[in-house]
Write a protein that holds these residues in place. Sequence first.
Motif, PDB file in Angstrom:
ATOM      1  N   LYS A  56       0.828  -1.213   0.000  1.00  0.00           N
ATOM      2  CA  LYS A  56       0.000   0.000   0.000  1.00  0.00           C
ATOM      3  C   LYS A  56       0.854   1.250   0.000  1.00  0.00           C
ATOM      4  O   LYS A  56       0.572   2.222  -0.694  1.00  0.00           O
ATOM      5  CB  LYS A  56      -0.917  -0.018   1.230  1.00  0.00           C
ATOM      6  N   SER A  57       1.939   1.238   0.781  1.00  0.00           N
ATOM      7  CA  SER A  57       2.807   2.412   0.846  1.00  0.00           C
ATOM      8  C   SER A  57       3.520   2.648  -0.486  1.00  0.00           C
ATOM      9  O   SER A  57       3.736   3.785  -0.893  1.00  0.00           O
ATOM     10  CB  SER A  57       3.839   2.249   1.967  1.00  0.00           C
ATOM     11  N   LEU A  58       3.878   1.554  -1.188  1.00  0.00           N
ATOM     12  CA  LEU A  58       4.519   1.685  -2.493  1.00  0.00           C
ATOM     13  C   LEU A  58       3.543   2.268  -3.504  1.00  0.00           C
ATOM     14  O   LEU A  58       3.905   3.095  -4.354  1.00  0.00           O
ATOM     15  CB  LEU A  58       5.035   0.325  -2.969  1.00  0.00           C
ATOM     16  N   LEU A  59       2.288   1.835  -3.404  1.00  0.00           N
ATOM     17  CA  LEU A  59       1.259   2.317  -4.320  1.00  0.00           C
ATOM     18  C   LEU A  59       0.971   3.798  -4.099  1.00  0.00           C
ATOM     19  O   LEU A  59       0.841   4.573  -5.048  1.00  0.00           O
ATOM     20  CB  LEU A  59      -0.021   1.486  -4.143  1.00  0.00           C
ATOM     21  N   GLU A  60       0.877   4.199  -2.829  1.00  0.00           N
ATOM     22  CA  GLU A  60       0.527   5.587  -2.488  1.00  0.00           C
ATOM     23  C   GLU A  60       1.752   6.483  -2.363  1.00  0.00           C
ATOM     24  O   GLU A  60       1.614   7.693  -2.237  1.00  0.00           O
ATOM     25  CB  GLU A  60      -0.245   5.609  -1.160  1.00  0.00           C
ATOM     26  N   ASN A  61       2.942   5.882  -2.366  1.00  0.00           N
ATOM     27  CA  ASN A  61       4.188   6.624  -2.119  1.00  0.00           C
ATOM     28  C   ASN A  61       4.171   7.271  -0.729  1.00  0.00           C
ATOM     29  O   ASN A  61       4.727   8.346  -0.532  1.00  0.00           O
ATOM     30  CB  ASN A  61       4.433   7.679  -3.199  1.00  0.00           C
ATOM     31  N   ARG A  62       3.502   6.609   0.214  1.00  0.00           N
ATOM     32  CA  ARG A  62       3.456   7.057   1.612  1.00  0.00           C
ATOM     33  C   ARG A  62       3.497   5.848   2.528  1.00  0.00           C
ATOM     34  O   ARG A  62       2.969   4.784   2.177  1.00  0.00           O
ATOM     35  CB  ARG A  62       2.190   7.863   1.917  1.00  0.00           C
ATOM     36  N   THR A  63       4.109   6.006   3.694  1.00  0.00           N
ATOM     37  CA  THR A  63       4.157   4.913   4.666  1.00  0.00           C
ATOM     38  C   THR A  63       3.197   5.139   5.827  1.00  0.00           C
ATOM     39  O   THR A  63       3.011   4.268   6.655  1.00  0.00           O
ATOM     40  CB  THR A  63       5.579   4.775   5.240  1.00  0.00           C
ATOM     41  N   HIS A  64       2.610   6.337   5.888  1.00  0.00           N
ATOM     42  CA  HIS A  64       1.723   6.722   7.001  1.00  0.00           C
ATOM     43  C   HIS A  64       2.421   6.549   8.349  1.00  0.00           C
ATOM     44  O   HIS A  64       1.832   6.123   9.332  1.00  0.00           O
ATOM     45  CB  HIS A  64       0.415   5.929   6.952  1.00  0.00           C
ATOM     46  N   LYS A 110      22.336   9.694  13.763  1.00  0.00           N
ATOM     47  CA  LYS A 110      21.981   8.294  13.485  1.00  0.00           C
ATOM     48  C   LYS A 110      20.464   8.123  13.419  1.00  0.00           C
ATOM     49  O   LYS A 110      19.948   7.375  12.578  1.00  0.00           O
ATOM     50  CB  LYS A 110      22.569   7.392  14.579  1.00  0.00           C
ATOM     51  N   SER A 111      19.756   8.831  14.294  1.00  0.00           N
ATOM     52  CA  SER A 111      18.294   8.732  14.309  1.00  0.00           C
ATOM     53  C   SER A 111      17.687   9.261  13.018  1.00  0.00           C
ATOM     54  O   SER A 111      16.740   8.666  12.475  1.00  0.00           O
ATOM     55  CB  SER A 111      17.734   9.507  15.507  1.00  0.00           C
ATOM     56  N   THR A 112      18.217  10.373  12.504  1.00  0.00           N
ATOM     57  CA  THR A 112      17.681  10.913  11.252  1.00  0.00           C
ATOM     58  C   THR A 112      17.898   9.931  10.110  1.00  0.00           C
ATOM     59  O   THR A 112      17.011   9.740   9.267  1.00  0.00           O
ATOM     60  CB  THR A 112      18.314  12.272  10.898  1.00  0.00           C
ATOM     61  N   GLN A 113      19.054   9.280  10.087  1.00  0.00           N
ATOM     62  CA  GLN A 113      19.327   8.299   9.041  1.00  0.00           C
ATOM     63  C   GLN A 113      18.387   7.099   9.149  1.00  0.00           C
ATOM     64  O   GLN A 113      17.878   6.593   8.143  1.00  0.00           O
ATOM     65  CB  GLN A 113      20.789   7.833   9.121  1.00  0.00           C
ATOM     66  N   THR A 114      18.152   6.652  10.376  1.00  0.00           N
ATOM     67  CA  THR A 114      17.245   5.522  10.595  1.00  0.00           C
ATOM     68  C   THR A 114      15.843   5.852  10.099  1.00  0.00           C
ATOM     69  O   THR A 114      15.191   5.030   9.436  1.00  0.00           O
ATOM     70  CB  THR A 114      17.194   5.171  12.097  1.00  0.00           C
ATOM     71  N   LEU A 115      15.382   7.047  10.391  1.00  0.00           N
ATOM     72  CA  LEU A 115      14.033   7.442   9.996  1.00  0.00           C
ATOM     73  C   LEU A 115      13.923   7.647   8.486  1.00  0.00           C
ATOM     74  O   LEU A 115      12.910   7.289   7.876  1.00  0.00           O
ATOM     75  CB  LEU A 115      13.620   8.712  10.749  1.00  0.00           C
ATOM     76  N   LEU A 116      14.963   8.203   7.878  1.00  0.00           N
ATOM     77  CA  LEU A 116      14.949   8.354   6.421  1.00  0.00           C
ATOM     78  C   LEU A 116      14.958   6.988   5.740  1.00  0.00           C
ATOM     79  O   LEU A 116      14.261   6.776   4.743  1.00  0.00           O
ATOM     80  CB  LEU A 116      16.148   9.189   5.965  1.00  0.00           C
ATOM     81  N   ASP A 121       7.057   9.642   6.416  1.00  0.00           N
ATOM     82  CA  ASP A 121       6.465  10.721   5.614  1.00  0.00           C
ATOM     83  C   ASP A 121       6.891  12.101   6.100  1.00  0.00           C
ATOM     84  O   ASP A 121       6.738  13.087   5.376  1.00  0.00           O
ATOM     85  CB  ASP A 121       4.942  10.612   5.646  1.00  0.00           C
ATOM     86  N   GLY A 122       7.389  12.189   7.324  1.00  0.00           N
ATOM     87  CA  GLY A 122       7.843  13.462   7.876  1.00  0.00           C
ATOM     88  C   GLY A 122       8.515  13.229   9.213  1.00  0.00           C
ATOM     89  O   GLY A 122       8.386  12.153   9.807  1.00  0.00           O
ATOM     90  N   ILE A 123       9.246  14.241   9.683  1.00  0.00           N
ATOM     91  CA  ILE A 123       9.974  14.114  10.947  1.00  0.00           C
ATOM     92  C   ILE A 123       9.707  15.315  11.844  1.00  0.00           C
ATOM     93  O   ILE A 123       9.767  16.468  11.396  1.00  0.00           O
ATOM     94  CB  ILE A 123      11.493  13.985  10.705  1.00  0.00           C
ATOM     95  N   SER A 143      16.087  15.806   1.087  1.00  0.00           N
ATOM     96  CA  SER A 143      15.527  14.543   0.598  1.00  0.00           C
ATOM     97  C   SER A 143      14.048  14.680   0.239  1.00  0.00           C
ATOM     98  O   SER A 143      13.450  13.750  -0.310  1.00  0.00           O
ATOM     99  CB  SER A 143      15.688  13.448   1.657  1.00  0.00           C
ATOM    100  N   GLY A 144      13.467  15.824   0.560  1.00  0.00           N
ATOM    101  CA  GLY A 144      12.048  16.033   0.310  1.00  0.00           C
ATOM    102  C   GLY A 144      11.162  15.605   1.458  1.00  0.00           C
ATOM    103  O   GLY A 144       9.932  15.622   1.351  1.00  0.00           O
ATOM    104  N   THR A 145      11.769  15.217   2.580  1.00  0.00           N
ATOM    105  CA  THR A 145      11.006  14.798   3.766  1.00  0.00           C
ATOM    106  C   THR A 145      10.686  16.021   4.622  1.00  0.00           C
ATOM    107  O   THR A 145      11.609  16.705   5.079  1.00  0.00           O
ATOM    108  CB  THR A 145      11.804  13.781   4.605  1.00  0.00           C
ATOM    109  N   PRO A 146       9.417  16.321   4.852  1.00  0.00           N
ATOM    110  CA  PRO A 146       9.056  17.482   5.667  1.00  0.00           C
ATOM    111  C   PRO A 146       9.629  17.373   7.082  1.00  0.00           C
ATOM    112  O   PRO A 146       9.642  16.282   7.675  1.00  0.00           O
ATOM    113  CB  PRO A 146       7.527  17.445   5.694  1.00  0.00           C
ATOM    114  N   LEU A 147      10.086  18.496   7.626  1.00  0.00           N
ATOM    115  CA  LEU A 147      10.699  18.545   8.950  1.00  0.00           C
ATOM    116  C   LEU A 147      10.092  19.697   9.744  1.00  0.00           C
ATOM    117  O   LEU A 147       9.978  20.811   9.237  1.00  0.00           O
ATOM    118  CB  LEU A 147      12.210  18.754   8.829  1.00  0.00           C
TER     119      LEU A 147
END
Length: 344
Positions: A56-64, A110-116, A121-123, A143-147
């Motif tokens: 589902k996440s691949l289809l929507e391009n979101r992991t929620h 390290k935490s930012t890398q783990t989350l990316l 979808d955001g941090i 990376s385009g990830t909202p912060l």
Amino acid sequence: MKKKRISITDIATALHVTPSTVSRALNGGGKVSEKKRLEIVSLAKKLGYRPNPIAKSLLENRTHTIGLIIPEFTHHFYSRMLAGIESVTSQAGYQLLICTSNEKQKQEIKSTQTLLDARVDGILATISKMNDKFAHLQEVMDSGTPLVLVDRFSEEIETPYVISDDFQGAFSAVDHLSQSGCKNIIHIKGPENLSTTFTRFMGYKEALKKHGIGLKEELILESSDENLQEKIRSCLLNHQVDGAFAYSDYLAFEVYKIASELQIRIPQQLSVIGYADEPISMYVNPTLSTVNQQPFEMGATGANYLLNKINNPETELEIKTLDTKLIIRGSCISSSKAPSSVRS
């Protein structure tokens, strides 16, 4: 034996339809009759079908999922902020992935890398007190990830912020002490490099200025000083200190400890105000006056800002400064001029 997960293909085979028909029926798509849709939905429920979150996440391009980086869990402030965040994200259908930095830059990186890597979808993040480089946070945005940053501010990062009005919170605390008659007020500063340390110190200075009280360097103490307790003791013995404003409630408790050893009575001889309104403030004797930063509201506002950014990447830069509340308890002599609750 591990039970096999029911797939769309299993449902399609049982009903002699194509997997794409099942997918459309379960996701509200067209080109499926109402009779067939109900038949598919009924069988899916009977078999215990659950959508594949990865597919589902691949289809929507979101992991929620939303990543959260906070310094620690032990302080009541961060647990309340987390509650505020979760009150918004859970209702919006998002799961939280939580990391702690333990106030260390390497762990924060390290935490930012783990989350990316987890493709959140955001941090949401609170900058660690040991942080003096921000390339990893810039990488998140690149990376385009909202912060969205909460509680602590840095001019190095142009992103939405939600912070409390620490200047006004400190000002109201020292203003109250001064209105109550205090002339020699200790200030115990917070950790270096933090915006909150600077703004609370500025509030302290401005309140002294308002009352015509000169700034005395000998009354300004660094919380990082290994000899902090000795410095507090020296101030109380040698400088006729009658007031204390601390960066945090825990630093205010250091003043309590030394005052008790020196048999200095609080509040009769020494008025004390802390910061953060930790629950233990209500259980010390006398109860501790403090500044409440509204952490639940801070977390909820930060989460809403992040969801806005996720749903609309073109959202303009949002910076929210929340009111603080001065709470006067037993550690201060009440002043007829000073209100028991002050909003910025």
